[in-house]
Design a protein around this motif. Structure first.
Motif, PDB file in Angstrom:
ATOM      1  N   ASP A 250       0.858  -1.192   0.000  1.00  0.00           N
ATOM      2  CA  ASP A 250       0.000   0.000   0.000  1.00  0.00           C
ATOM      3  C   ASP A 250       0.889   1.235   0.000  1.00  0.00           C
ATOM      4  OD1 ASP A 250      -2.880  -1.152   0.691  1.00  0.00           O
ATOM      5  OD2 ASP A 250      -1.401  -2.183   1.937  1.00  0.00           O
ATOM      6  N   LEU A 251       0.607   2.178  -0.885  1.00  0.00           N
ATOM      7  CA  LEU A 251       1.460   3.356  -1.021  1.00  0.00           C
ATOM      8  C   LEU A 251       0.613   4.565  -1.389  1.00  0.00           C
ATOM      9  CD1 LEU A 251       4.485   4.292  -1.042  1.00  0.00           C
ATOM     10  CD2 LEU A 251       4.424   3.965  -3.526  1.00  0.00           C
ATOM     11  N   CYS A 252       1.003   5.718  -0.841  1.00  0.00           N
ATOM     12  CA  CYS A 252       0.340   6.982  -1.160  1.00  0.00           C
ATOM     13  C   CYS A 252       1.380   7.944  -1.715  1.00  0.00           C
ATOM     14  CB  CYS A 252      -0.325   7.563   0.081  1.00  0.00           C
ATOM     15  SG  CYS A 252      -1.250   9.078  -0.240  1.00  0.00           S
ATOM     16  N   LEU A 253       1.114   8.493  -2.903  1.00  0.00           N
ATOM     17  CA  LEU A 253       2.044   9.390  -3.578  1.00  0.00           C
ATOM     18  C   LEU A 253       1.421  10.770  -3.748  1.00  0.00           C
ATOM     19  CD1 LEU A 253       3.423   7.101  -6.448  1.00  0.00           C
ATOM     20  CD2 LEU A 253       4.454   7.530  -4.211  1.00  0.00           C
TER      21      LEU A 253
ATOM     22  N   LEU B  99      -2.773   1.801  -4.613  1.00  0.00           N
ATOM     23  CA  LEU B  99      -2.066   3.064  -4.818  1.00  0.00           C
ATOM     24  C   LEU B  99      -3.021   4.226  -4.590  1.00  0.00           C
ATOM     25  CD1 LEU B  99       0.430   4.669  -5.779  1.00  0.00           C
ATOM     26  CD2 LEU B  99      -0.436   4.410  -8.126  1.00  0.00           C
ATOM     27  N   ALA B 100      -2.649   5.117  -3.654  1.00  0.00           N
ATOM     28  CA  ALA B 100      -3.396   6.352  -3.421  1.00  0.00           C
ATOM     29  C   ALA B 100      -2.602   7.512  -4.001  1.00  0.00           C
ATOM     30  CB  ALA B 100      -3.638   6.554  -1.926  1.00  0.00           C
ATOM     31  N   ILE B 101      -3.292   8.415  -4.665  1.00  0.00           N
ATOM     32  CA  ILE B 101      -2.625   9.529  -5.350  1.00  0.00           C
ATOM     33  C   ILE B 101      -3.291  10.840  -4.960  1.00  0.00           C
ATOM     34  CG2 ILE B 101      -2.159  10.595  -7.592  1.00  0.00           C
ATOM     35  CD1 ILE B 101      -1.936   7.819  -8.775  1.00  0.00           C
ATOM     36  N   GLU B 102      -2.460  11.805  -4.625  1.00  0.00           N
ATOM     37  CA  GLU B 102      -2.937  13.164  -4.380  1.00  0.00           C
ATOM     38  C   GLU B 102      -2.177  14.110  -5.294  1.00  0.00           C
ATOM     39  OE1 GLU B 102      -3.187  16.424  -0.751  1.00  0.00           O
ATOM     40  OE2 GLU B 102      -3.272  14.274  -0.291  1.00  0.00           O
ATOM     41  N   MET B 103      -2.894  15.050  -5.897  1.00  0.00           N
ATOM     42  CA  MET B 103      -2.278  15.999  -6.827  1.00  0.00           C
ATOM     43  C   MET B 103      -2.790  17.400  -6.533  1.00  0.00           C
ATOM     44  SD  MET B 103      -2.565  13.791 -10.381  1.00  0.00           S
ATOM     45  CE  MET B 103      -4.241  13.223 -10.038  1.00  0.00           C
ATOM     46  N   PRO B 104      -1.916  18.400  -6.576  1.00  0.00           N
ATOM     47  CA  PRO B 104      -2.352  19.776  -6.320  1.00  0.00           C
ATOM     48  C   PRO B 104      -3.151  20.327  -7.493  1.00  0.00           C
ATOM     49  CG  PRO B 104      -0.066  19.764  -7.000  1.00  0.00           C
ATOM     50  CD  PRO B 104      -0.476  18.322  -6.896  1.00  0.00           C
ATOM     51  N   ILE B 105      -3.873  21.400  -7.243  1.00  0.00           N
ATOM     52  CA  ILE B 105      -4.647  22.062  -8.290  1.00  0.00           C
ATOM     53  C   ILE B 105      -3.703  22.682  -9.316  1.00  0.00           C
ATOM     54  CG2 ILE B 105      -6.288  23.915  -8.777  1.00  0.00           C
ATOM     55  CD1 ILE B 105      -7.364  23.540  -5.965  1.00  0.00           C
ATOM     56  N   ILE B 106      -4.022  22.506 -10.585  1.00  0.00           N
ATOM     57  CA  ILE B 106      -3.241  23.154 -11.638  1.00  0.00           C
ATOM     58  C   ILE B 106      -3.540  24.643 -11.606  1.00  0.00           C
ATOM     59  CG2 ILE B 106      -2.929  23.330 -14.149  1.00  0.00           C
ATOM     60  CD1 ILE B 106      -3.523  20.400 -14.376  1.00  0.00           C
ATOM     61  N   SER B 107      -2.522  25.469 -11.827  1.00  0.00           N
ATOM     62  CA  SER B 107      -2.690  26.923 -11.801  1.00  0.00           C
ATOM     63  C   SER B 107      -3.739  27.352 -12.819  1.00  0.00           C
ATOM     64  CB  SER B 107      -1.358  27.615 -12.087  1.00  0.00           C
ATOM     65  OG  SER B 107      -0.880  27.248 -13.367  1.00  0.00           O
ATOM     66  N   ALA B 108      -4.318  28.539 -12.596  1.00  0.00           N
ATOM     67  CA  ALA B 108      -5.456  29.003 -13.397  1.00  0.00           C
ATOM     68  C   ALA B 108      -5.152  29.042 -14.885  1.00  0.00           C
ATOM     69  CB  ALA B 108      -5.888  30.375 -12.903  1.00  0.00           C
ATOM     70  N   SER B 109      -3.980  29.521 -15.279  1.00  0.00           N
ATOM     71  CA  SER B 109      -3.669  29.641 -16.706  1.00  0.00           C
ATOM     72  C   SER B 109      -3.618  28.270 -17.375  1.00  0.00           C
ATOM     73  CB  SER B 109      -2.337  30.370 -16.890  1.00  0.00           C
ATOM     74  OG  SER B 109      -1.290  29.685 -16.235  1.00  0.00           O
ATOM     75  N   TRP B 110      -2.977  27.313 -16.712  1.00  0.00           N
ATOM     76  CA  TRP B 110      -2.931  25.959 -17.257  1.00  0.00           C
ATOM     77  C   TRP B 110      -4.330  25.363 -17.321  1.00  0.00           C
ATOM     78  CZ3 TRP B 110       0.652  22.938 -19.502  1.00  0.00           C
ATOM     79  CH2 TRP B 110       1.993  23.368 -19.463  1.00  0.00           C
ATOM     80  N   TRP B 111      -5.129  25.579 -16.288  1.00  0.00           N
ATOM     81  CA  TRP B 111      -6.476  25.020 -16.240  1.00  0.00           C
ATOM     82  C   TRP B 111      -7.345  25.568 -17.366  1.00  0.00           C
ATOM     83  CZ3 TRP B 111      -9.394  21.339 -15.753  1.00  0.00           C
ATOM     84  CH2 TRP B 111     -10.711  21.382 -15.331  1.00  0.00           C
ATOM     85  N   ASN B 112      -7.229  26.867 -17.630  1.00  0.00           N
ATOM     86  CA  ASN B 112      -8.002  27.472 -18.710  1.00  0.00           C
ATOM     87  C   ASN B 112      -7.604  26.890 -20.058  1.00  0.00           C
ATOM     88  OD1 ASN B 112      -9.439  29.099 -16.954  1.00  0.00           O
ATOM     89  ND2 ASN B 112      -7.953  30.794 -17.084  1.00  0.00           N
ATOM     90  N   ASN B 113      -6.316  26.672 -20.249  1.00  0.00           N
ATOM     91  CA  ASN B 113      -5.862  26.082 -21.507  1.00  0.00           C
ATOM     92  C   ASN B 113      -6.419  24.671 -21.683  1.00  0.00           C
ATOM     93  OD1 ASN B 113      -4.392  28.331 -22.232  1.00  0.00           O
ATOM     94  ND2 ASN B 113      -2.504  27.593 -21.259  1.00  0.00           N
TER      95      ASN B 113
END
Length: 581
Positions: free
Chosen positions: A406-409, A431-445
């Motif tokens: 069991d692993l969390c990344l 497998l557990a995965i956590e990811m930060p929010i993509i910045s606004a400019s990347w998200w809009n693209n």
């Protein structure tokens, strides 16, 4: 069939199995049943009717019982120990183990009965919590063990929390124990690494010793920062245990090389030494000496020169400081040549949320082979800051983590320097995965991508999958959890991960992310959805319409288990209901 064959068969069966299968078959079998040793084994899955059946047959056979291993609470009965010991006298009992004692069990009465058994050589209590054993019972147990009230005892395991401060008032009586395992636990004002000396002064005949020393809760680690003082130790007054050949020392309190030295010098003939230091969180720094191989070399050569086995695990969460991992690894090279098949590894990474916090783990290759050591668990790994070094010259760092399933990344767009060539955690299944929010400019693209179901091969190579493959073998993953912090801006990463894990059948994901059109209506994911058998929808505020439910049923034809949270408004209060289908 000869009687000898029956005796051999019965050696593989416990008493309940024997009585269930062979009672009343014929006179010859009944005669054999009167002559065989019986072993009682009761698990938490047994029922009251089975215990009653067993007890009825023990009426004429309880003197044959030599071994008892009981879970006190079973499916429909909460005090099996009381039931059996009140009805029967196991006068020839040699081994007795109690598991998960219930608070209703009259342990004092049971202990009085045990003290009269002059053949009992092995006794153990395994208690996951302290609710079933009160302080009076713990006091009675410590007296029975350390005041030699049951002189036949040779092996004892007391797996529950107790500070054993009362032992200092006991007369100097040497027990007959050869093997002892116990947990010393209490407030930081009463318990320290030196508390084990109270025990050692009563154990001059001991050969195998396992001791866990811990504070009663995690916040005591912080209080220990000011309270930890090296007491004055008179080398001539230390207990001497020349017969100890095995020491498994598990420390979850503050310590340093001097305190470890004082313990080791009590056991000059030690052959096997397992050391564990695990601090969940502390505001005091890990002493540099304990991660210095030269200091360990000096202690071992000076105090335990006959040592043949040295394994350790040192893990701590603490404030960040820059470390030269290569220098630390090189300091342990002496042991690579001294002990066969000996290697160690060190990993370091910054905490993904706490500024200035880090995890540091050092452990040896063969540490996991000792069944009495603690499990190696890896906290959530911040892949961006993850560093690893090993004494091994082979490309085998993954072997150090072969028991990790069991692993969390925590995955970010920034990548650490990879110093290994194959996945580090090759046996991971969940497998557990956590990811930060993509910045606004990347998200809009990303939102402007028209063909969201088609992923460009060049982009794929630059994104998350090649990097993820350095950590886990994606073909062995059967369960994936996208933690609730994984924002919908990460939908493309979720798609790529699901597509490259061909054996996933268990999915945990936020409702908002799953119902996102770019996921639920993504045709490239339909083959993945067809394999999924279980879904857990992580709680977040989103309207779950009937059409959403029908779409999930349509997209996941193999689904046989779904867990979700439903929000309903009742009497102006929001109620949360977990529903498992």
């Amino acid at each position: 069939m000869t009687s000898t064959v029956f005796f051999e068969i019965f050696d593989y069966l416990d008493a309940l199995e024997i009585f269930t299968a062979f009672t009343s078959l014929n006179q010859r079998i009944s005669s054999i049943l009167k002559r065989i040793p019986l072993r009682i084994l009761i698990s938490n899955t047994n029922s009251r009717s089975e215990i009653e059946f067993l007890s009825s047959h023990l009426t004429y056979h309880d003197h044959q019982v030599i071994s008892i291993d009981i879970y006190d609470k079973i499916r429909d009965c909460s005090s099996v120990i009381n039931l059996l010991f009140n009805r029967h006298n196991f006068i020839n009992l040699e081994s007795c183990i109690f598991n998960a004692i219930n608070s209703s069990t009259k342990l004092k009465k049971i202990l009085k009965k045990l003290k009269s058994l002059n053949r009992l050589v092995s006794f153990g209590i395994y208690q996951a919590d302290d609710l079933g054993i009160n302080d009076k019972d713990k006091y009675e147990l410590s007296q029975m063990v350390f005041m030699n009230q049951l002189s036949s005892l040779r092996s004892v395991v007391l797996n529950y929390t107790y500070d054993y401060m009362n032992i200092s008032n006991y007369p100097s009586i040497t027990t007959n124990l050869i093997s002892l395992a116990l947990c010393i636990s209490g407030l930081s004002s009463t318990v320290s690494i030196y508390s084990m000396f109270l025990i050692l002064r009563h154990c001059h005949k001991i050969r195998y010793l396992t001791i866990l020393i811990a504070y009663i809760d995690a916040c005591e680690n912080e209080k220990a920062s000011d309270r930890f003082r090296i007491p004055h130790i008179n080398p001539n007054d230390l207990p001497l245990l020349p017969q100890v050949i095995y020491l498994n020392l598990i420390v979850i309190v503050r310590c340093d090389n001097r305190s470890i030295s004082h313990i080791l010098r009590c056991m000059p003939n030690l052959i096997y030494f397992y050391f564990t230091l695990g601090i969940p969180t502390a505001n005091w720094p890990l002493p540099d000496e304990l991660r210095n191989g030269y200091v360990w070399q000096e202690m071992i050569d000076r105090y335990i020169p006959h040592l043949l086995k040295f394994e350790f695990l040192i893990g701590i969460k603490k404030s960040y400081q820059h470390l030269d991992l290569d220098m630390i690894v090189n300091s342990f090279e002496y042991f690579v040549g001294k002990y066969p098949n000996w290697n160690m590894i060190i990993t370091q990474w910054k905490h993904h949320k706490e500024i200035g916090g880090e995890y540091l783990i050092l452990h040896t290759f063969n540490y996991r082979q000792n069944r009495y050591t603690t499990n190696i668990t890896i906290p959530i790994v911040n892949c961006e800051t993850f560093q690893v070094r090993s004494t091994s010259i082979q490309n085998d760092q993954h072997l150090f983590y072969s028991i990790i399933e069991d692993l969390c990344l925590y995955l970010t767009d920034q990548q650490a320097t990879i110093t290994w060539s194959s996945p580090l955690f090759q046996q991971v299944k969940s497998l557990a995965i956590e990811m930060p929010i993509i910045s606004a400019s990347w998200w809009n693209n990303l939102l402007n991508i028209a063909n969201y179901g088609v992923v460009n091969d060049d982009k794929d190579k630059l994104k998350i999958i090649p990097y993820l493959k350095h950590f886990v073998d994606l073909h062995k993953i059967t369960e994936i959890k996208f933690l609730k912090m994984s924002h919908i801006s990460r939908w493309m990463d979720v798609q790529l991960i699901l597509q490259t894990c061909p054996n996933v059948i268990d999915l945990s994901i936020s409702t908002e992310l799953l119902l996102l059109s770019k996921i639920i209506d993504n045709r490239s994911l339909f083959p993945v959805f067809e394999r999924i058998k279980k879904i857990e929808l992580i709680k977040n505020i989103v309207y779950f319409l009937p059409s959403s439910a029908s779409k999930i049923v349509e997209r996941f034809p193999s689904l046989n288990n779904i867990k979700l949270t439903v929000f309903t408004r009742l009497f102006e209060k929001v109620l949360f209901k977990n529903i498992i289908l």
